[in-house]
Design an enzyme around this catalytic site. Structure first.
Site, mmCIF file in Angstrom:
data_model
loop_
_atom_site.group_PDB
_atom_site.id
_atom_site.type_symbol
_atom_site.label_atom_id
_atom_site.label_comp_id
_atom_site.label_asym_id
_atom_site.label_seq_id
_atom_site.Cartn_x
_atom_site.Cartn_y
_atom_site.Cartn_z
ATOM 1 N N LYS A 34 78.909 14.984 148.753
ATOM 2 C CA LYS A 34 80.019 14.753 149.681
ATOM 3 C C LYS A 34 79.852 13.437 150.448
ATOM 4 O O LYS A 34 80.834 12.735 150.698
ATOM 5 C CB LYS A 34 80.164 15.914 150.655
ATOM 6 C CG LYS A 34 79.020 16.119 151.615
ATOM 7 C CD LYS A 34 79.271 17.262 152.558
ATOM 8 C CE LYS A 34 78.110 17.459 153.508
ATOM 9 N NZ LYS A 34 77.826 16.280 154.350
ATOM 10 N N THR A 35 78.606 13.086 150.823
ATOM 11 C CA THR A 35 78.395 11.812 151.521
ATOM 12 C C THR A 35 78.758 10.648 150.613
ATOM 13 O O THR A 35 79.321 9.645 151.066
ATOM 14 C CB THR A 35 76.933 11.695 151.985
ATOM 15 O OG1 THR A 35 76.615 12.802 152.832
ATOM 16 C CG2 THR A 35 76.707 10.400 152.748
ATOM 17 N N ASP A 218 83.973 14.200 157.805
ATOM 18 C CA ASP A 218 82.878 14.894 157.124
ATOM 19 C C ASP A 218 82.711 16.294 157.722
ATOM 20 O O ASP A 218 83.006 16.522 158.896
ATOM 21 C CB ASP A 218 81.595 14.078 157.311
ATOM 22 C CG ASP A 218 80.443 14.615 156.491
ATOM 23 O OD1 ASP A 218 80.691 15.285 155.473
ATOM 24 O OD2 ASP A 218 79.276 14.367 156.872
ATOM 25 N N GLU A 219 82.236 17.245 156.911
ATOM 26 C CA GLU A 219 81.943 18.615 157.371
ATOM 27 C C GLU A 219 83.155 19.222 158.096
ATOM 28 O O GLU A 219 83.045 19.771 159.188
ATOM 29 C CB GLU A 219 80.719 18.623 158.297
ATOM 30 C CG GLU A 219 79.463 18.025 157.698
ATOM 31 C CD GLU A 219 78.781 18.932 156.678
ATOM 32 O OE1 GLU A 219 79.409 19.933 156.264
ATOM 33 O OE2 GLU A 219 77.641 18.637 156.278
ATOM 34 N N GLN A 249 79.870 26.800 153.670
ATOM 35 C CA GLN A 249 78.795 26.353 154.555
ATOM 36 C C GLN A 249 79.244 26.313 156.014
ATOM 37 O O GLN A 249 78.657 25.600 156.831
ATOM 38 C CB GLN A 249 78.294 24.971 154.114
ATOM 39 C CG GLN A 249 77.680 24.975 152.719
ATOM 40 C CD GLN A 249 77.075 23.638 152.346
ATOM 41 O OE1 GLN A 249 76.048 23.215 152.875
ATOM 42 N NE2 GLN A 249 77.709 22.955 151.418
ATOM 43 N N ARG A 593 69.305 24.967 149.887
ATOM 44 C CA ARG A 593 68.434 23.870 150.346
ATOM 45 C C ARG A 593 67.358 23.577 149.303
ATOM 46 O O ARG A 593 66.732 22.513 149.345
ATOM 47 C CB ARG A 593 67.738 24.218 151.669
ATOM 48 C CG ARG A 593 68.607 24.448 152.887
ATOM 49 C CD ARG A 593 69.652 23.393 153.097
ATOM 50 N NE ARG A 593 70.901 23.769 152.434
ATOM 51 C CZ ARG A 593 71.912 22.951 152.196
ATOM 52 N NH1 ARG A 593 71.822 21.685 152.537
ATOM 53 N NH2 ARG A 593 73.015 23.370 151.593
#
Length: 733
Positions: A34-35, A218-219, A249, A593
């Site tokens: 995503k980044t 973002d997020e 998330q 993770r």
């Protein structure tokens, strides 16, 4: 112009980057890049000359994430005379409010309050209102105030309809009044007041919306109502918004985050394009399959399935520990072996901070060095906060909060009685503490000893104000010397005092780095005030202990997700419908993770909160949602003292592990074997089924009902449903 840089992206990533006209939602699964989407889209907009760099605004949640984005953009666009504004929500709010604070009745040099400042103000509020902290705990009041601000952009919430919140409303009102009188804002105000500014001054809102023609968030799943409203305001004139997020998330509801913001994006922005990123670049397929199996039990989500070109990897190790000590010992043994094998980057993740104790003790015995995330951060240490308060007070003597913090630090004979008198005089005259101090000394309003101490302090601040033209780090050094703070630590002559001096020297180094970056004093104070705990995380640490919430956005080659017990994870406070879904998302975050190897552990006995006896625990329901072929189970024998379960009770959860004939436990085997009851050869007690409306669940009971069969099913997060087999359209899974 060449678009060769797009070759670094997969097909779906290219679709997202190339979409430059109108709203776009990028549903980015864990580890899907995503980044990269945000940084490459910024690059694409600039390289294709669709806008100037200063017409782009990218917003994220942490300083660390913003800094990472800035570095990537600089690498992709080097050389570039300027880069877009890449900021956190709070930093953007500060930027706007510093320019327009007067429109809201504040001065541009307003103070940003942290948690300790809030507590100090609330103590004064309690004193003014005659409240006792034992009846209404200050910590709870601080939490309620945050909830009020995070659930609405309106600066005047009306919580009287909420019996739990309404007792705190007078506290909220007086707290806000004292903040305003102190020319101060807390963290939540930085967003709320920015939205208020945009709502009350349409011309200001439109100017920012026109200025930033492209908006990248973002997020997005973590936005709360004020942040959501801020985004809507900024996108109002052009609708060129790219929202990147993953509802699976969404784990910050306790901070006010609202998962509905991402789920309703398409209705908020009609005609929005949607791109799903399902290819994962981080984890092995077994880990992804387990994560998908867990989170697919949630109802509030957009269906997606993570896949990877990485190998399948090892089975997921599930360890049934006899006790918390046994659990920590197992993790230490495995960690020691991993380190011997040359592995580095091991994450020990847990639901609650108290769980770290056993691991810290056992790791100490094994000689395993580790980093604990969640202790007292650098910018929250007393000496660092004192030094920053000195800077604030010298920069702006009318900063009441800073003045109160340093007026007797180090001790200079100014006690509580004197401070209470000073504060009362300030209230009566409606002037700042500094102005009251100056006029009070001139009028001889204080007793002789206090008068001399206050006069000395007044002279100290005036002296330090003479150092303001020095470079920031030299300015800070002069303040620490002139105030007597360093001298007081040297006189203590203890190991702790020595460490505090080293921390202050490190703060001077930080100030020097800010000078090298061209920041002034105000920028330095803003950046330290907005610093978050995760900004300090060292990705190169060999072993890290941290909560699951702190692990968001990180990755580790090897992960131990510990304490997977019913009542602990999922937490006992979270067994409502919405709460269980969020806990399941938290589990999904923890599982994803891991890059190569995942361990899941639970304890059959655990002592809670100083209890004299250990409580018998049951495996987390999340363990039962992982297909058995993905796991490898080991550990202590299941005890015969395990409690019996009433499978028809809505308040109890059935165990998901039972011993098989070999003595080991088999995930997902609950209800199998001689204890099951069969009707029509299809539905048996313990079977996993799927309903077209309620999703997946487990059969608790089957019984004849005339010519039909009544099936009782427990659906995660929804409770128990009873239905007739002929109408229910159930299918086995």
């Amino acid at each position: 112009m060449s678009t060769n840089y797009l070759q670094d992206l997969n097909q779906e990533q290219r679709r997202a980057v190339a979409h430059t006209d109108g709203p776009l939602l990028v549903v980015a699964g864990a580890g899907s890049g995503k980044t990269r989407i945000i940084t490459y889209k910024i690059t694409h907009l600039i390289k294709q000359k669709l806008c100037q760099p200063d017409q782009i605004l990218a917003v994220t949640f942490t300083n660390k994430a913003a800094e990472e984005m800035r570095k990537r953009v600089e690498q992709l666009l080097f050389p570039l005379p300027s880069i877009p504004l890449i900021s956190t929500f709070h930093s953007f709010g500060v930027r706007v409010l510093r320019r327009h604070a007067r429109l809201l009745g504040y001065q541009p040099d307003f103070v940003i309050c942290d948690t300790e400042d809030q507590t100090r103000i609330l103590k004064k509020v309690y004193e003014l209102l005659g409240f006792e902290s034992g009846d209404l705990p200050i910590r709870e009041a601080r939490s309620v105030i945050g909830k009020l601000k995070n659930r609405s952009w309106d600066s005047e919430p009306e919580p009287q309809d909420d019996s739990e919140i309404s007792p705190f409303y007078p506290i909220y009102e007086r707290y806000q009044r004292l903040l305003k009188e102190s020319n101060a804002m807390d963290f939540d105000d930085l967003i709320q007041q920015t939205v208020r500014l945009f709502q009350e001054h349409q011309d200001v809102q439109e100017s920012y919306s026109r200025r930033y023609r492209y908006l990248l968030i973002d997020e997005y799943q973590d936005t709360n109502p004020p942040q959501y409203q801020l985004v809507r305001n900024l996108a109002s004139t052009h609708q060129n918004i790219t929202a990147v997020g993953d509802e699976d998330q969404a784990i910050y509801r306790f901070r006010g985050a609202d998962i509905r913001n991402i789920l309703r994006f398409e209705s908020d922005f009609p005609g929005a394009a949607v791109v799903k990123l399902e290819q994962n670049y981080r984890s092995c397929q077994n880990i992804l399959d387990a994560a998908t199996a867990i989170v697919s039990n949630n109802l509030e989500r957009k269906p997606k399935t993570l896949w990877t070109e990485n190998p399948c990897g090892d089975p997921i190790d599930v360890y049934a520990a006899g006790s918390a000590h046994d659990e920590a010992f197992f993790v230490a043994r495995q960690t020691e072996q991993c380190l011997k094998d040359g592995e580095s980057g091991i994450g020990i993740l847990y639901r609650a901070n108290f769980q770290s104790r056993h691991f810290e003790e056992i790791f100490g015995r094994f000689g395993i060095k580790y980093r604990l995330v969640g202790g007292v951060g650098f910018y929250h240490r007393k000496e660092v906060r004192d030094a920053l308060a000195y800077l604030r007070a010298v920069y702006n003597p009318h900063d009441n909060l800073a003045l109160l913090r340093i007026i007797n630090a180090p001790p200079r004979g100014i006690g509580k009685v004197t401070l209470d008198r000073l504060y009362a005089m300030s209230e009566d005259s409606q002037t700042s503490l500094w102005d009251t101090l100056v006029s009070g000394i001139e009028a001889g309003a204080f007793p002789g000893r206090s008068q001399r101490a206050l006069q000395t302090f007044l002279g100290l601040i005036e002296t330090c104000r003479g150092f303001r033209d020095l470079p920031l780090h030299l300015f800070l050094e002069q303040i620490l010397e002139s105030s007597g703070y360093i001298e007081a630590l040297m006189k203590e002559n203890t190991e702790e005092a020595s460490n505090r001096r080293l921390n202050l020297q490190e703060l001077v180094n930080v100030a020097r780095e800010n000078v090298d970056r061209g920041q002034n004093l105000q920028s330095f104070l803003d950046s330290t005030a907005l610093h978050s705990e995760t900004d300090d995380y060292d990705q190169t640490a060999s072993v890290t202990l941290m909560t699951l919430h702190n692990a968001k956005g990180l990755e580790f080659p090897i992960v131990f997700l510990v304490g997977c017990e019913q009542g602990l994870f999922p937490h006992s406070r979270s067994l409502s419908e919405d709460g269980l879904e969020e806990e399941r998302r938290l589990c999904y975050v923890g599982v994803t993770r891991s890059k190569k190897k995942l361990f899941l552990t639970y304890c059959q006995r655990r002592r809670f909160f100083g209890s004299d006896s250990e409580e018998v625990g049951q495996p987390s329901c999340f363990l039962g949602e992982i297909p058995s072929h993905l796991t490898r189970v080991s550990g202590s024998e299941v005890e015969n003292t395990s409690p019996s379960y009433d499978y028809s009770s809505e308040s109890s959860d059935p165990p998901f592990f039972e011993e098989d004939s070999s003595g080991s436990q088999s995930p997902d085997s609950w209800g199998e074997g001689s204890s099951t009851e069969a009707f029509d050869g299809r539905f048996i007690r313990g079977a996993r089924i799927e309903h077209p409306k309620y999703g997946r669940g487990r059969v608790l009971q089957v019984q004849p009902a005339g010519d039909d069969i009544k099936v009782t099913v427990k659906f995660p997060g929804l409770g128990i449903k009873k239905m007739l087999q002929s109408y229910a359209r159930l299918r086995l899974v």
